[in-house]
Design a protein around this motif. Structure first.
Motif, PDB file in Angstrom:
ATOM      1  N   PRO A 154       0.824  -1.199   0.000  1.00  0.00           N
ATOM      2  CA  PRO A 154       0.000   0.000   0.000  1.00  0.00           C
ATOM      3  C   PRO A 154       0.865   1.258   0.000  1.00  0.00           C
ATOM      4  O   PRO A 154       2.005   1.226   0.466  1.00  0.00           O
ATOM      5  CB  PRO A 154      -0.787  -0.116   1.308  1.00  0.00           C
ATOM      6  CG  PRO A 154       0.048  -0.982   2.186  1.00  0.00           C
ATOM      7  CD  PRO A 154       0.786  -1.914   1.287  1.00  0.00           C
ATOM      8  N   LEU A 183      -1.937   7.617  -0.033  1.00  0.00           N
ATOM      9  CA  LEU A 183      -2.735   8.164  -1.134  1.00  0.00           C
ATOM     10  C   LEU A 183      -3.251   9.555  -0.814  1.00  0.00           C
ATOM     11  O   LEU A 183      -3.574  10.328  -1.709  1.00  0.00           O
ATOM     12  CB  LEU A 183      -3.925   7.242  -1.434  1.00  0.00           C
ATOM     13  CG  LEU A 183      -3.586   5.801  -1.836  1.00  0.00           C
ATOM     14  CD1 LEU A 183      -4.860   4.988  -2.030  1.00  0.00           C
ATOM     15  CD2 LEU A 183      -2.737   5.780  -3.106  1.00  0.00           C
ATOM     16  N   GLN A 184      -3.348   9.849   0.468  1.00  0.00           N
ATOM     17  CA  GLN A 184      -3.807  11.173   0.871  1.00  0.00           C
ATOM     18  C   GLN A 184      -2.923  11.647   2.019  1.00  0.00           C
ATOM     19  O   GLN A 184      -2.371  10.822   2.756  1.00  0.00           O
ATOM     20  CB  GLN A 184      -5.278  11.102   1.293  1.00  0.00           C
ATOM     21  CG  GLN A 184      -6.170  10.907   0.071  1.00  0.00           C
ATOM     22  CD  GLN A 184      -7.653  10.889   0.380  1.00  0.00           C
ATOM     23  OE1 GLN A 184      -8.103  10.012   1.101  1.00  0.00           O
ATOM     24  NE2 GLN A 184      -8.391  11.828  -0.154  1.00  0.00           N
ATOM     25  N   THR A 223      -3.332  12.629   4.911  1.00  0.00           N
ATOM     26  CA  THR A 223      -3.654  12.254   6.293  1.00  0.00           C
ATOM     27  C   THR A 223      -3.526  10.741   6.521  1.00  0.00           C
ATOM     28  O   THR A 223      -3.920  10.237   7.561  1.00  0.00           O
ATOM     29  CB  THR A 223      -5.086  12.695   6.641  1.00  0.00           C
ATOM     30  OG1 THR A 223      -5.960  12.227   5.606  1.00  0.00           O
ATOM     31  CG2 THR A 223      -5.192  14.200   6.724  1.00  0.00           C
ATOM     32  N   CYS A 267     -13.620  10.428  10.873  1.00  0.00           N
ATOM     33  CA  CYS A 267     -12.970  11.634  10.341  1.00  0.00           C
ATOM     34  C   CYS A 267     -12.583  12.546  11.486  1.00  0.00           C
ATOM     35  O   CYS A 267     -11.721  13.389  11.356  1.00  0.00           O
ATOM     36  CB  CYS A 267     -13.878  12.356   9.348  1.00  0.00           C
ATOM     37  SG  CYS A 267     -15.205  13.334  10.119  1.00  0.00           S
ATOM     38  N   ASN A 325     -18.196  11.205   7.029  1.00  0.00           N
ATOM     39  CA  ASN A 325     -17.247  11.579   5.981  1.00  0.00           C
ATOM     40  C   ASN A 325     -16.259  10.504   5.561  1.00  0.00           C
ATOM     41  O   ASN A 325     -15.528  10.699   4.609  1.00  0.00           O
ATOM     42  CB  ASN A 325     -16.460  12.816   6.426  1.00  0.00           C
ATOM     43  CG  ASN A 325     -17.346  14.030   6.550  1.00  0.00           C
ATOM     44  OD1 ASN A 325     -18.231  14.259   5.726  1.00  0.00           O
ATOM     45  ND2 ASN A 325     -17.142  14.814   7.593  1.00  0.00           N
ATOM     46  N   SER A 326     -16.196   9.363   6.264  1.00  0.00           N
ATOM     47  CA  SER A 326     -15.094   8.443   5.981  1.00  0.00           C
ATOM     48  C   SER A 326     -15.425   7.368   4.952  1.00  0.00           C
ATOM     49  O   SER A 326     -14.547   6.626   4.540  1.00  0.00           O
ATOM     50  CB  SER A 326     -14.623   7.773   7.285  1.00  0.00           C
ATOM     51  OG  SER A 326     -15.665   7.018   7.862  1.00  0.00           O
ATOM     52  N   ASN A 327     -16.684   7.259   4.550  1.00  0.00           N
ATOM     53  CA  ASN A 327     -17.031   6.267   3.532  1.00  0.00           C
ATOM     54  C   ASN A 327     -16.927   6.912   2.156  1.00  0.00           C
ATOM     55  O   ASN A 327     -17.704   7.805   1.829  1.00  0.00           O
ATOM     56  CB  ASN A 327     -18.447   5.740   3.777  1.00  0.00           C
ATOM     57  CG  ASN A 327     -18.811   4.615   2.824  1.00  0.00           C
ATOM     58  OD1 ASN A 327     -18.225   4.490   1.751  1.00  0.00           O
ATOM     59  ND2 ASN A 327     -19.784   3.805   3.216  1.00  0.00           N
ATOM     60  N   PRO A 328     -15.944   6.493   1.335  1.00  0.00           N
ATOM     61  CA  PRO A 328     -15.766   7.149   0.041  1.00  0.00           C
ATOM     62  C   PRO A 328     -16.886   6.829  -0.942  1.00  0.00           C
ATOM     63  O   PRO A 328     -16.969   7.438  -2.002  1.00  0.00           O
ATOM     64  CB  PRO A 328     -14.434   6.612  -0.466  1.00  0.00           C
ATOM     65  CG  PRO A 328     -14.139   5.418   0.323  1.00  0.00           C
ATOM     66  CD  PRO A 328     -14.965   5.434   1.569  1.00  0.00           C
ATOM     67  N   TYR A 335     -12.487  -0.137   1.516  1.00  0.00           N
ATOM     68  CA  TYR A 335     -11.089   0.001   1.935  1.00  0.00           C
ATOM     69  C   TYR A 335     -10.420  -1.370   1.989  1.00  0.00           C
ATOM     70  O   TYR A 335     -11.028  -2.351   2.434  1.00  0.00           O
ATOM     71  CB  TYR A 335     -10.998   0.610   3.332  1.00  0.00           C
ATOM     72  CG  TYR A 335     -11.309   2.085   3.395  1.00  0.00           C
ATOM     73  CD1 TYR A 335     -10.354   3.022   3.030  1.00  0.00           C
ATOM     74  CD2 TYR A 335     -12.552   2.545   3.810  1.00  0.00           C
ATOM     75  CE1 TYR A 335     -10.627   4.380   3.090  1.00  0.00           C
ATOM     76  CE2 TYR A 335     -12.840   3.902   3.867  1.00  0.00           C
ATOM     77  CZ  TYR A 335     -11.864   4.814   3.515  1.00  0.00           C
ATOM     78  OH  TYR A 335     -12.144   6.144   3.564  1.00  0.00           O
ATOM     79  N   ARG A 369      -2.747   0.416   4.555  1.00  0.00           N
ATOM     80  CA  ARG A 369      -2.931   1.872   4.529  1.00  0.00           C
ATOM     81  C   ARG A 369      -4.046   2.208   5.512  1.00  0.00           C
ATOM     82  O   ARG A 369      -5.131   1.626   5.448  1.00  0.00           O
ATOM     83  CB  ARG A 369      -3.337   2.311   3.124  1.00  0.00           C
ATOM     84  CG  ARG A 369      -3.825   3.748   3.068  1.00  0.00           C
ATOM     85  CD  ARG A 369      -4.482   4.062   1.726  1.00  0.00           C
ATOM     86  NE  ARG A 369      -5.060   5.385   1.742  1.00  0.00           N
ATOM     87  CZ  ARG A 369      -6.293   5.681   1.348  1.00  0.00           C
ATOM     88  NH1 ARG A 369      -7.092   4.732   0.895  1.00  0.00           N
ATOM     89  NH2 ARG A 369      -6.732   6.914   1.387  1.00  0.00           N
ATOM     90  N   PHE A 406      -7.041   8.947   7.878  1.00  0.00           N
ATOM     91  CA  PHE A 406      -7.251   9.898   8.989  1.00  0.00           C
ATOM     92  C   PHE A 406      -6.462   9.415  10.213  1.00  0.00           C
ATOM     93  O   PHE A 406      -6.997   9.205  11.298  1.00  0.00           O
ATOM     94  CB  PHE A 406      -8.738  10.044   9.327  1.00  0.00           C
ATOM     95  CG  PHE A 406      -9.582  10.534   8.181  1.00  0.00           C
ATOM     96  CD1 PHE A 406      -9.241  11.690   7.488  1.00  0.00           C
ATOM     97  CD2 PHE A 406     -10.722   9.840   7.788  1.00  0.00           C
ATOM     98  CE1 PHE A 406     -10.019  12.143   6.418  1.00  0.00           C
ATOM     99  CE2 PHE A 406     -11.504  10.295   6.724  1.00  0.00           C
ATOM    100  CZ  PHE A 406     -11.146  11.445   6.038  1.00  0.00           C
TER     101      PHE A 406
END
Lengths: 402, 256
Positions: free
Chosen positions: A20, A23-24, A26, A90, A106-109, A135, A144, A147
């Motif tokens: 992994p 990717l972001q 955080t 989040c 907010n954490s579920n893409p 994920y 990975r 947050f």
């Protein structure tokens, strides 16, 4: 790296996949030192939770050492030894700010699937189908985590992996299951299911002041473990559970009942067969709710039904008349793991709870397919399996139960 | 002033017609239904029955102004044949913060995925030029003007003469109860090429403003509450070939 991968219904393999990456900003990468198989992984493997895709990496109970952090990670540092709570918070939305982290906004893409099935979406969860975000999971050598500052929880000095690993899910889940029972001092609590969550639910019920706990299962080794924790036990294959519960409580019924079984509960008789047939179609019914039905029927009037067991979609013939006419309260939810971590870590450090006592098997990651088999079918007395992603399979003989 | 403009000017949501298809569509589908019924009369077997039933359904749908496609895709049509969209989200920020962010229109493409750019054209920011991505890499452009601007509360706009997809709408920032922050209510009416039918087709193709605005508001919430939109794009899996397409079907952004 090596990872445990879902390859279709009842097909789990260890495969080599790319490592992994961050990717972001955080994110943090964790080198996984211990991971476990959870009962809810079985629902994924058995194919009752929709939206698993061939090649998904499984696992939501894992911990390890931070080996890389993104540019915006402030609190977590490379080298930290951390556990990773299974629901992803989040930390900023209303739910996270109110300690309801498994409901994070907010954490579920990918919340549209969950909204179609449940009306609103909960948090993202590692390795737990695309409904909860898709994920990649932690039954792998690296994972990975997202947050990182809001989620990765530093392990205090002097505790082993096995002492703290279950804080990622089943220990807080058992605890929240007991908390949701609304236990008053001296209450009688009945627990359906003596798997890991049920066992932690028993320990927690006593911690929260229960006078008696009555535990229900059918496997002797699980019932024996429940007895060691101080519970009275019933075997639903040989006892008439409802009658016995009534009798053991002077005709009143338990003050609260916990369903620590969830969507694949076993039941005999035509009802159980009908559920099994309907669930097999994946369309007529997605969940077998026998334990939930039994919990609602067994609970005393005005009592509380707590449901830590996982349900996915739709279930038939829930005795809603009993639920209403007996004035019951029901409390449920995926566990808000974050809110219990300090409290339960304290209990572990003081020795009030010894999470390691439920471990029956220690295996290498390569042995994961076998581990899933024995855990699912309760072979070899398997109650809980811990996997070491870095061990040589030759070094890991299965641990004898008991 | 059209009816929807009138209702929006009063601060309310656009009025939605009980009939989801326009007069032209009703003529087309009514004619089609009638044709199918006539054809069915010449068939003696079961296919005649199916054809006749289908025709009768189409004809009665047209007579009532209810189109099955628009009903399935939940298209909401106003009496003057524009499509109405309303979406709302609650964000844990103050109304003033949200108003300020939105009023700077050049911020909008940061969370509105289908917008390529918004350029404010004059000094007081009343007029702006919008470029949106459209079907297969093409783009749609239009000019818009602000029709109402109440700081911290409400912004309304409408497209100017010459827009391919004439549209107008408003956004309102309303205090939410307790410590929830602020509710953002977006209301939009637009006249798609092809009317209600075009809107239903666009919705099936996933190019529909109703879906897009819902996603945009969610993205805005994530941007303002946590500073980024979570993604799984690029994470490892053991997926190969066709399985990637399956994963993509479930996930908006993911291809790994």
């Amino acid at each position: 790296m090596k990872a445990v991968v879902w390859q279709g219904i009842n097909r789990v393999q260890v495969e080599t996949v790319p490592d992994p990456e961050i990717l972001q900003p955080t994110d943090a990468i964790v080198r996984v030192t211990a991971t476990a198989i959870c009962g809810s992984d079985l629902h994924l493997v058995d194919g009752y939770v929709p939206s698993m895709v061939h090649g998904d990496i499984l696992g939501h109970e894992f911990m390890g050492e931070v080996v890389e952090v993104g540019s915006e990670v402030r609190k977590v540092k490379v080298g930290d030894r951390v556990i990773v709570p299974f629901p992803i918070a989040c930390g900023k939305c209303w739910y996270c700010q109110h300690g309801l982290t498994s409901l994070c906004d907010n954490s579920n893409p990918n919340p549209k699937l969950a909204e179609a099935l449940w009306g609103y979406a909960g948090s993202g969860i590692y390795g737990y189908s695309h409904i909860t975000g898709g994920y990649a999971g932690g039954q792998a050598q690296f994972a990975r985590t997202v947050f990182a500052d809001q989620n990765l929880y530093q392990v205090p000095e002097g505790l082993t992996d096995e002492q703290v690993l279950f804080l990622t899910d089943i220990l807080p889940t058992g605890y929240m299951g007991a908390e949701n029972c609304n236990i008053q001092p001296g209450d009688v609590v009945a627990v359906f299911g003596c798997g890991p969550v049920g066992l932690f639910g028993i320990m927690s019920a006593f911690l929260l002041g229960a006078g008696r706990v009555i535990a229900i299962d059918r496997f002797p080794e699980r019932l024996e473990m429940a007895r060691q924790l101080g519970a009275e036990t019933l075997n639903y294959e040989t006892d008439s559970v409802f009658e016995r519960l009534k009798e053991m409580t002077g005709g009143r019924g338990p003050d609260s009942v916990m369903d620590a079984v969830g969507l694949e509960s076993h039941a005999g008789g035509p009802g159980g067969v009908a559920d099994a047939v309907k669930q097999t179609t994946r369309v007529l019914e997605s969940d077998r709710p026998h334990a939930l039905r039994a919990a609602i029927m067994a609970c005393r009037k005005g009592g509380t039904v707590s449901v830590p067991g996982v349900y996915g979609g739709l279930a038939d013939k829930i005795p809603v008349g009993a639920f209403m006419n007996k004035g019951l309260t029901m409390k449920t939810g995926q566990t808000h793991v974050h809110r219990y971590l300090d409290l339960l870590m304290g209990h572990i450090q003081r020795g009030d709870i010894d999470p390691t006592q439920i471990i029956t098997h220690r295996l290498s990651l390569d042995e994961a397919p076998h581990a899933y088999q024995i855990f699912k079918h309760k072979h070899e007395g398997c109650i809980k399996c811990v996997l070491d992603p870095w061990a040589d399979p030759k070094d890991h003989a299965p641990v004898k139960p008991g | 002033m059209t009816q929807s403009q009138a209702s929006q000017a009063q601060g309310g949501a656009p009025q939605v017609s009980p009939q989801n298809s326009s007069p032209v569509e009703r003529l087309i589908f009514g004619g089609l239904g009638l044709g199918m019924i006539l054809l069915s009369l010449r068939q003696k077997n079961e296919s005649g029955l199916i054809l006749g039933t289908g025709g009768a359904l189409l004809l009665s749908g047209a007579a009532m102004g209810r189109s099955v496609g628009a009903a399935i895709t939940q298209v909401r049509r106003t009496p003057d044949d524009t499509i109405a969209v309303q979406r709302a989200v609650t964000i844990g920020k103050s109304a003033d913060e949200l108003y300020t962010f939105w009023r700077n229109f050049e911020n909008l493409p940061r969370f509105m995925d289908h917008l390529e750019s918004v350029k404010v054209q004059d000094g007081d920011g009343q007029r702006s030029h919008w470029v949106a991505k459209a079907h297969r890499g093409t783009s749609v452009e239009w000019d818009a003007e602000i029709t109402e601007d109440e700081p911290g509360r409400r912004i309304a706009w409408r497209s100017l003469e010459g827009a391919t997809v004439p549209n107008e709408g408003f956004v309102e920032f309303r205090p939410a109860p307790g410590d929830w922050g602020t509710e953002i209510h977006v209301s939009l009416t637009y006249r798609p090429p092809g009317g209600t039918l075009g809107a239903a087709v666009a919705r099936l193709l996933g190019e529909d403003p109703a879906v897009q605005i819902g996603e945009d508001l969610r993205r805005l919430k994530r941007l303002l509450e946590v500073g980024e939109v979570p993604t799984t794009e690029g994470q490892p899996s053991a997926r190969k070939g066709i399985m990637k397409a399956e994963a993509k079907m479930y996930d908006n952004r993911r291809t790994s």
